[in-house]
Design an enzyme around this catalytic site. Structure first.
Site, mmCIF file in Angstrom:
data_model
loop_
_atom_site.group_PDB
_atom_site.id
_atom_site.type_symbol
_atom_site.label_atom_id
_atom_site.label_comp_id
_atom_site.label_asym_id
_atom_site.label_seq_id
_atom_site.Cartn_x
_atom_site.Cartn_y
_atom_site.Cartn_z
ATOM 1 N N ASN A 7 0.881 -1.168 0.000
ATOM 2 C CA ASN A 7 0.000 0.000 0.000
ATOM 3 C C ASN A 7 0.920 1.221 0.000
ATOM 4 O O ASN A 7 1.503 1.556 1.025
ATOM 5 C CB ASN A 7 -0.890 -0.011 1.251
ATOM 6 N N TRP A 8 1.012 1.847 -1.171
ATOM 7 C CA TRP A 8 1.953 2.973 -1.292
ATOM 8 C C TRP A 8 1.442 4.227 -0.590
ATOM 9 O O TRP A 8 2.162 5.176 -0.424
ATOM 10 C CB TRP A 8 2.188 3.287 -2.769
ATOM 11 N N LYS A 9 0.162 4.232 -0.227
ATOM 12 C CA LYS A 9 -0.472 5.429 0.355
ATOM 13 C C LYS A 9 -0.204 6.621 -0.581
ATOM 14 O O LYS A 9 -0.222 6.437 -1.790
ATOM 15 C CB LYS A 9 0.037 5.642 1.782
ATOM 16 N N HIS A 19 -9.580 1.138 4.691
ATOM 17 C CA HIS A 19 -8.300 1.299 5.402
ATOM 18 C C HIS A 19 -8.510 2.228 6.603
ATOM 19 O O HIS A 19 -9.321 3.160 6.540
ATOM 20 C CB HIS A 19 -7.235 1.881 4.463
ATOM 21 N N GLU A 37 -6.905 4.621 7.697
ATOM 22 C CA GLU A 37 -6.723 6.060 7.416
ATOM 23 C C GLU A 37 -7.979 6.647 6.770
ATOM 24 O O GLU A 37 -8.315 7.809 6.993
ATOM 25 C CB GLU A 37 -5.462 6.267 6.552
ATOM 26 N N GLU A 93 -5.327 -4.915 10.399
ATOM 27 C CA GLU A 93 -4.315 -3.889 10.626
ATOM 28 C C GLU A 93 -4.625 -3.159 11.927
ATOM 29 O O GLU A 93 -5.424 -2.213 11.934
ATOM 30 C CB GLU A 93 -4.312 -2.877 9.473
ATOM 31 N N GLY A 113 2.559 2.344 10.797
ATOM 32 C CA GLY A 113 3.527 3.440 10.687
ATOM 33 C C GLY A 113 4.173 3.786 12.003
ATOM 34 O O GLY A 113 4.829 4.830 12.131
ATOM 35 N N SER A 163 3.465 -2.122 10.294
ATOM 36 C CA SER A 163 4.917 -2.174 10.532
ATOM 37 C C SER A 163 5.533 -3.533 10.201
ATOM 38 O O SER A 163 6.426 -3.999 10.909
ATOM 39 C CB SER A 163 5.236 -1.763 11.978
ATOM 40 N N GLY A 206 2.990 -1.154 4.224
ATOM 41 C CA GLY A 206 3.038 0.286 3.966
ATOM 42 C C GLY A 206 4.453 0.731 3.643
ATOM 43 O O GLY A 206 4.948 0.539 2.533
ATOM 44 N N GLY A 207 5.126 1.297 4.625
ATOM 45 C CA GLY A 207 6.454 1.890 4.403
ATOM 46 C C GLY A 207 7.442 0.980 3.698
ATOM 47 O O GLY A 207 8.155 1.415 2.777
HETATM 48 P P1 13P Z 1 3.123 0.413 7.657
HETATM 49 O O1 13P Z 1 3.639 -0.888 7.083
HETATM 50 O O2 13P Z 1 3.874 1.602 7.160
HETATM 51 O O3 13P Z 1 2.982 0.354 9.147
HETATM 52 O O4 13P Z 1 1.624 0.593 7.076
HETATM 53 C C1 13P Z 1 0.718 -0.425 7.202
HETATM 54 C C2 13P Z 1 -0.494 -0.084 6.418
HETATM 55 O O5 13P Z 1 -1.257 0.793 6.769
HETATM 56 C C3 13P Z 1 -0.726 -0.840 5.171
HETATM 57 O O6 13P Z 1 -1.996 -0.596 4.680
#
Ligand code: 13P
Length: 247
Positions: free
Chosen positions: A9-11, A95, A97, A167, A173, A205, A226-227
Site C-alpha cells: 500500500n503505497w499510500k 483502510h 486512514e 491492521e 507506521g 509495521s 506500507g512503508g
Molecule cells: P506500515 O507498514 O507503514 O505500518 O503501514 C501499514 C499499512 O497501513 C498498510 O496498509
C-alpha cells in the site's frame, strides 16, 4: 490451500520516476518467486503508468479506495468500474486512514466492498482496533463489528475471493508490530466468521525482520505493507518470507 499474498500500500507516496524504478525492481525480483502472490496498490493518477509497467509480470495492480456509487455527480470520486478499466485486480476498502481521517463508516465501507465485487475485482477489506479499543479489551468486538457490516450486505460467500487485512491501528507506521501471537489470535477469531479459504493478511509495521515470524502463524496468509513497500529490497524480502512460509 491459501496462496499467500503480499500487497504493498503505497499510500500517498509516488512520482513517475520513483514508480518506474520501484516497479521495475519489484517485477524483476518477483519473477522468480514461487508460492506467494504480490500486488501493489498505487495512487489513482499512476494506475495507467503502473498497469503498463506491470504488464506481463507477476505483480498484480491494485488501488487504495473506490466509490460506493456506480456513477453520477460525485465530484472527486473514482468508481470501481473505472479502476477495472486500468487492470486493477485488488482494491483496498476501509483502510483505517480512510476510517479515521475521512470519516468512512461501516455502512459506506460495505457499499464500497460491494461496488468493487460488482466490478469484478477483489476487495481487500481492512479491519483493526485502535490502541484505546485494545486496552479496553474491545479488539474482538471492534473487528467483528467492522466485518459484520460487510457480511450483512455481501454475504460470507463473497470471501471465497475477497481478502481481509487485519491492521491494528496502533501498529500502522509506528514501528510497533503486533506480536505473531497477537496477530494469530485476531486472525483465528476472524477466520471463524469467514471461510477456510479466505486470505487474511496482517498489516502494521511489517518489515523484512519480522515478516517470517508473522507469516509462520497458521492464519496469517500474507501481509499488507506500507512503508516497506516503497523500498524494493524490503518488499521483495517480505515477499520471499511469505513464499517460504512453512505449512
Ligand atoms: P506500515 O507498514 O507503514 O505500518 O503501514 C501499514 C499499512 O497501513 C498498510 O496498509
Amino acid at each position: 490451500m491459501r496462496t499467500r499474498l503480499v500487497a504493498g500500500n503505497w499510500k500517498m507516496h509516488a512520482s513517475k520516476a520513483a514508480n518506474r524504478a520501484l516497479l521495475e525492481a519489484v517485477a524483476a525480483g518477483a519473477a522468480t518467486v514461487v508460492g506467494a502472490e504480490c500486488a501493489v496498490c498505487v495512487p489513482f493518477p499512476y494506475l495507467a503508468q503502473a498497469a503498463g509497467l506491470l504488464q506481463g509480470t507477476k505483480v498484480a495492480l491494485g488501488a487504495q479506495n473506490a466509490s460506493e456509487h456506480a456513477q453520477g455527480a460525485f465530484t472527486g470520486e473514482v468508481s470501481a468500474a473505472m479502476l477495472a478499466e486500468f487492470d486493477c485486480r485488488y482494491v483496498l476498502v476501509g483502510h483505517s486512514e480512510r476510517r479515521q481521517l475521512y470519516g468512512e463508516g461501516d455502512a459506506q465501507i460495505s457499499g464500497k466492498f460491494s461496488a468493487v465485487l460488482a466490478a469484478g475485482m477483489t476487495p481487500v477489506l481492512c479491519v483493526g482496533e485502535t490502541l484505546e479499543e485494545r486496552e479496553a479489551g474491545r479488539t474482538q468486538a471492534t473487528v467483528a463489528r467492522q466485518l459484520e457490516a460487510v457480511l450483512a450486505r455481501s454475504g460470507r460467500a463473497a470471501f471465497a475471493t475477497a481478502v481481509v487485512a487485519y491492521e491494528p491501528v496502533w501498529a500502522i507506521g509506528s514501528g510497533r508490530t503486533a506480536s505473531p501471537a497477537q496477530a494469530q489470535a485476531v486472525h483465528a477469531f476472524l477466520r471463524q466468521r469467514l471461510l477456510p479459504e479466505t486470505r487474511i493478511l496482517y498489516g502494521g509495521s511489517v518489515k523484512p525482520g519480522n515478516s517470517e515470524a508473522l507469516f509462520s502463524q497458521r492464519d496469517v496468509d500474507g501481509g499488507l505493507i506500507g512503508g516497506a513497500a516503497l523500498v524494493a529490497a524490503d518488499f521483495l524480502a517480505i515477499l520471499a518470507a511469505a513464499a517460504q512460509r512453512k505449512e
